[in-house]
Design a protein around this motif. Sequence first.
Motif, PDB file in Angstrom:
ATOM      1  N   UNK A  39       0.822  -1.214   0.000  1.00 10.12           N
ATOM      2  CA  UNK A  39       0.000   0.000   0.000  1.00 10.12           C
ATOM      3  C   UNK A  39       0.854   1.262   0.000  1.00 10.12           C
ATOM      4  N   UNK A  40       2.041   1.194   0.568  1.00  9.42           N
ATOM      5  CA  UNK A  40       2.909   2.376   0.575  1.00  9.42           C
ATOM      6  C   UNK A  40       3.904   2.350  -0.586  1.00  9.42           C
ATOM      7  N   UNK A  41       3.892   1.294  -1.375  1.00 11.82           N
ATOM      8  CA  UNK A  41       4.860   1.166  -2.463  1.00 11.82           C
ATOM      9  C   UNK A  41       4.218   1.323  -3.829  1.00 11.82           C
ATOM     10  N   UNK A  42       3.035   0.767  -4.004  1.00 10.63           N
ATOM     11  CA  UNK A  42       2.384   0.772  -5.309  1.00 10.63           C
ATOM     12  C   UNK A  42       1.342   1.878  -5.388  1.00 10.63           C
ATOM     13  N   UNK A  43       1.098   2.340  -6.628  1.00  7.32           N
ATOM     14  CA  UNK A  43       0.116   3.409  -6.823  1.00  7.32           C
ATOM     15  C   UNK A  43      -0.532   3.282  -8.185  1.00  7.32           C
ATOM     16  N   UNK A  44      -1.724   3.826  -8.333  1.00  5.55           N
ATOM     17  CA  UNK A  44      -2.356   3.937  -9.643  1.00  5.55           C
ATOM     18  C   UNK A  44      -2.638   5.394  -9.971  1.00  5.55           C
ATOM     19  N   UNK A  45      -2.014   6.288  -9.298  1.00  8.51           N
ATOM     20  CA  UNK A  45      -2.273   7.721  -9.496  1.00  8.51           C
ATOM     21  C   UNK A  45      -1.705   8.196 -10.827  1.00  8.51           C
ATOM     22  N   UNK A  46      -2.340   9.250 -11.348  1.00  6.44           N
ATOM     23  CA  UNK A  46      -1.922   9.812 -12.632  1.00  6.44           C
ATOM     24  C   UNK A  46      -0.919  10.950 -12.491  1.00  6.44           C
ATOM     25  N   UNK A  47      -0.801  11.496 -11.286  1.00  4.92           N
ATOM     26  CA  UNK A  47       0.127  12.611 -11.108  1.00  4.92           C
ATOM     27  C   UNK A  47       0.728  12.560  -9.701  1.00  4.92           C
ATOM     28  N   UNK A  48       1.668  13.431  -9.472  1.00  5.97           N
ATOM     29  CA  UNK A  48       2.394  13.443  -8.201  1.00  5.97           C
ATOM     30  C   UNK A  48       1.451  13.715  -7.028  1.00  5.97           C
ATOM     31  N   UNK A  49       0.535  14.633  -7.188  1.00  2.00           N
ATOM     32  CA  UNK A  49      -0.382  14.942  -6.105  1.00  2.00           C
ATOM     33  C   UNK A  49      -1.243  13.723  -5.763  1.00  2.00           C
ATOM     34  N   UNK A  50      -1.683  12.996  -6.777  1.00  2.00           N
ATOM     35  CA  UNK A  50      -2.448  11.769  -6.545  1.00  2.00           C
ATOM     36  C   UNK A  50      -1.624  10.725  -5.817  1.00  2.00           C
ATOM     37  N   UNK A  51      -0.348  10.613  -6.179  1.00  2.00           N
ATOM     38  CA  UNK A  51       0.555   9.681  -5.504  1.00  2.00           C
ATOM     39  C   UNK A  51       0.699  10.075  -4.038  1.00  2.00           C
ATOM     40  N   UNK A  52       0.930  11.351  -3.794  1.00  2.86           N
ATOM     41  CA  UNK A  52       1.114  11.820  -2.422  1.00  2.86           C
ATOM     42  C   UNK A  52      -0.139  11.627  -1.580  1.00  2.86           C
ATOM     43  N   UNK A  53      -1.297  11.938  -2.140  1.00  3.90           N
ATOM     44  CA  UNK A  53      -2.543  11.740  -1.391  1.00  3.90           C
ATOM     45  C   UNK A  53      -2.775  10.263  -1.093  1.00  3.90           C
ATOM     46  N   UNK A  54      -2.485   9.405  -2.064  1.00  2.00           N
ATOM     47  CA  UNK A  54      -2.623   7.965  -1.846  1.00  2.00           C
ATOM     48  C   UNK A  54      -1.656   7.464  -0.787  1.00  2.00           C
ATOM     49  N   UNK A  55      -0.441   7.961  -0.836  1.00  2.00           N
ATOM     50  CA  UNK A  55       0.566   7.553   0.139  1.00  2.00           C
ATOM     51  C   UNK A  55       0.192   8.036   1.535  1.00  2.00           C
ATOM     52  N   UNK A  56      -0.291   9.258   1.617  1.00  2.00           N
ATOM     53  CA  UNK A  56      -0.695   9.787   2.926  1.00  2.00           C
ATOM     54  C   UNK A  56      -1.809   8.929   3.527  1.00  2.00           C
ATOM     55  N   UNK A  57      -2.752   8.522   2.716  1.00  2.00           N
ATOM     56  CA  UNK A  57      -3.825   7.646   3.195  1.00  2.00           C
ATOM     57  C   UNK A  57      -3.283   6.281   3.587  1.00  2.00           C
TER      58      UNK A  57
END
Length: 140
Positions: A39-57
Amino acid sequence: MSQSTLDDDELFGEAASEMRSDVEESLDAARAELPESDAVWETDADNVLGVLNGLRSALDVGEAEDHLRDAKKWFTMGQRADAFDDADDLEAAIADLEELIADIEAAGEQVGDLTSTVPELRSALDDAAGDDEDAEEDEE
């Protein structure tokens, strides 16, 4: 079981065993609340802000702190009562988990800072690029 069949040492031994079990169960519950490594390594976000918000969650420790507090409470009580024959493993597990939770929370704070900084940085870069375009237009 009548009271005459149990002496104080047996009762104390049972209580110590139950206390150790309570500590271990609380530690297991705390570990279960921690984020999964994927959960802290993988992402499906399209941009940096999406990655950061996903990581924060993903860095939310849930009720891990509450469970750790319970483990520490029962451990402290057992230790003060000299109820544990060997409590080094419990003490080490508590310290390791406490450190891990602190690391996760610190990472969450850093991500939170970046989550607010990156949009500001983008805006500043857009403004700077706009200033360069305005200066080029003024020269023509």
